[in-house]
Scaffold this active site. Structure first.
Site, PDB file in Angstrom:
ATOM      1  N   VAL A  16       0.893  -1.133  -0.050  1.00 30.23           N
ATOM      2  CA  VAL A  16      -0.076   0.116   0.105  1.00 30.23           C
ATOM      3  C   VAL A  16       0.975   1.230   0.001  1.00 30.23           C
ATOM      4  O   VAL A  16       0.590   2.255  -0.710  1.00 30.23           O
ATOM      5  CB  VAL A  16      -1.070  -0.050   1.168  1.00 30.23           C
ATOM      6  N   ASP A 203      -9.586 -10.639   9.586  1.00 28.57           N
ATOM      7  CA  ASP A 203      -9.527  -9.403   8.780  1.00 28.57           C
ATOM      8  C   ASP A 203     -10.938  -8.931   8.266  1.00 28.57           C
ATOM      9  O   ASP A 203     -11.540  -7.594   8.627  1.00 28.57           O
ATOM     10  CB  ASP A 203      -8.734  -9.571   7.422  1.00 28.57           C
ATOM     11  N   LYS A 207     -13.137  -5.389   9.538  1.00 31.11           N
ATOM     12  CA  LYS A 207     -13.985  -4.611   8.574  1.00 31.11           C
ATOM     13  C   LYS A 207     -15.530  -4.463   9.056  1.00 31.11           C
ATOM     14  O   LYS A 207     -15.953  -3.504   8.989  1.00 31.11           O
ATOM     15  CB  LYS A 207     -13.584  -4.980   7.262  1.00 31.11           C
TER      16      LYS A 207
END
Ligand code: NAP
Ligand code: HSE
Length: 435
Positions: A16, A203, A207
């Site tokens: 990223v 994960d 979220k």
């Protein structure tokens, strides 16, 4: 327009971070032309400066000392793209206390400490943004908390993990093994540093916790969300799902039921006709139902360098705009709009697919159906695979069961496996309840 320059310190330069650097180099002019604010990456924190990197950046930008960014008075904005809970949480808090604006892609940090960090940002009059933490390039948090904010939501259901969606898509469409598909997802930069976070659903739980705060104003800690990953999904299950008209997806789902909120992350069979069934590979989608807007679905790439950079740089654009206009208000509330009328009530009821291996002999089906009935569980669909002439005495019995809680289903199955003609319960997968 007054020309201004914002200096950015970046914590991390992996998938990223590299994508963000490249995007600012290629698209930074768009921000500058629109706001009059130039964004410059001044320092980059990494673990190992000497490592050869896929994205070229001047060697003098790199540092292994966080204080070169956090204690540097010239740095205005910190972009945290290093991942993990610590030291990322402490670095974000320190940046905020030092009156630096923060953009992060770190869902683990935001799911755990988002409300506290938001309060800290408000106290310090700085901006904290985290669009990339959910759905990669999809602007779902911004949509829920701005354009759609006047709705009362009854459901938010997402495919929010690119790695698992990639694995399940490759197993379904290209007959790839689980292991090969995971390796491929890692090579493409979708997976977390430890892919257990992806394949075991951690994960997605992070979220979902952020989505719940944003859409429902209720704080449900990630560890309280019922969670199941995809590691037990077999090609046989995928084959049966296809036969019944479903695709298996890892769903993150939150539903309002009267005054309660139910939620879970689990593999689920999604009817082929539902838009979520068409979301493949690293693509993510979040489907929401609001009482005015009705059904909305946002779709896009949920992982990877450039889609995620799009969200990070979008947040930086907002900060540039705030500089240009002299405003520093929060733009993405987390649990700040507390909704006291909703209480969290576990995972609720679901339909289930059950693959039971049992002897093919008279009376078996009746006994199993009666036992399900005794627990109040109705059978929606049933299939018995033929044992043929030469195979053994055991056959798969495939049931799709009507709505029931997982605890109640487990109780019924515990009784069913005690019958001597039952060899095992091979799999249990929820069947998505999508309104
Ligand atoms: P990554 O490729 O593993 O990169 C992590 C970077 O952070 C590396 O440059 C590493 O330095 C640096 N780093 C890690 N720990 C550090 C420490 N203690 N001190 C100094 N530097 C440290 O990770 P990524 O995939 O870019 O993910 C970054 C964040 O974005 C995570 O929070 C992730 O959940 C989130 N995210 C990722 C994606 C995606 O598609 N990958 C999408 C959305 C959100 P070295 O290079 O020296 O090892
Ligand atoms: N590992 C995550 C995924 C990255 O596969 O979706 C994006 O958050």
């Amino acid at each position: 327009m007054n020309k201004q320059k914002i200096k950015i310190g970046m914590l991390g330069f992996g998938t990223v971070g590299g994508g963000t650097y490249r995007m600012l180099a290629s698209n930074g002019k768009i921000i500058e032309d629109s706001t009059g604010v130039e964004l410059e990456i001044s320092r980059i924190l990494v673990r190992d400066k000497s490592r050869k990197r896929d994205v070229d950046a001047p060697a003098e930008l790199f540092t292994e000392d966080p204080d070169d960014i956090l204690k540097n008075p010239d740095i205005d904005v910190v972009v945290e793209v290093m991942g993990g809970l610590q030291p990322a949480t402490d670095y974000i808090a320190e940046a905020i206390r030092s009156k630096k604006h923060v953009v992060t892609a770190n869902k683990a940090v935001i799911a755990k400490d988002g409300p506290g960090l938001t309060d800290l940002a408000v106290q310090n009059k700085v901006i904290l943004r985290y669009e990339a933490s959910v759905g990669g390039g999809i602007p779902i948090l911004n949509a829920l908390s701005t354009s759609l904010q006047a709705n009362e939501f009854t459901e938010v259901t997402g495919i929010v993990n690119g790695t698992t969606n990639y694995i399940l898509s490759q197993m379904t469409d290209n007959d790839m093994s689980y292991e090969d598909a995971l390796k491929d997802a890692q090579a493409r930069g979708f997976a977390e540093a430890d892919p257990t976070a992806d394949v075991e659903g951690y994960d997605a739980v992070n979220k979902l916790s952020i989505l719940i705060s944003t859409a429902f104003g209720v704080r449900v800690a990630p560890e309280d969300i019922p969670r199941e990953g995809i590691t037990n999904i077999t090609k046989e299950d995928i084959g049966f799902a296809t036969q019944f008209g479903y695709k298996i997806k890892l769903l993150a789902q939150a539903r309002r039921y009267r005054s309660t909120l139910e939620c879970h992350v689990q593999p689920a069979m999604v009817p082929m006709g539902h838009p979520l069934a068409t979301v493949n590979n690293e693509f993510n989608a979040v489907f929401a139902k609001g009482n005015a807007v009705d059904d909305v679905m946002l779709y896009g790439k949920g992982a990877g360098a450039m889609p995620t950079a799009s969200a990070v740089v979008g947040d930086l654009f907002e900060i540039a705009r705030a500089y240009a206009t002299g405003t520093t208000e929060q733009s993405i509330p987390t649990a700040v709009n507390d909704n006291t009328s909703l209480t969290f009530d576990g995972e609720g009821q679901n339909m289930y697919y059950v693959n039971l291996i049992a002897e093919d002999m008279p009376g078996v089906l009746g006994t199993i159906a009666t036992t399900f009935g005794n627990y109040g569980i109705g059978i929606d669909t049933f299939l018995q695979r033929s044992r043929g002439r030469k195979t053994g005495r055991h056959v798969p019995l495939i049931y799709i069961l009507h709505e029931v809680t997982r605890d109640r289903l487990n109780e019924a199955l515990e009784e069913i496996v005690k019958f001597t003609f039952v060899k095992e319960v091979k799999s249990i997968i929820s069947v998505a309840c999508l309104d």
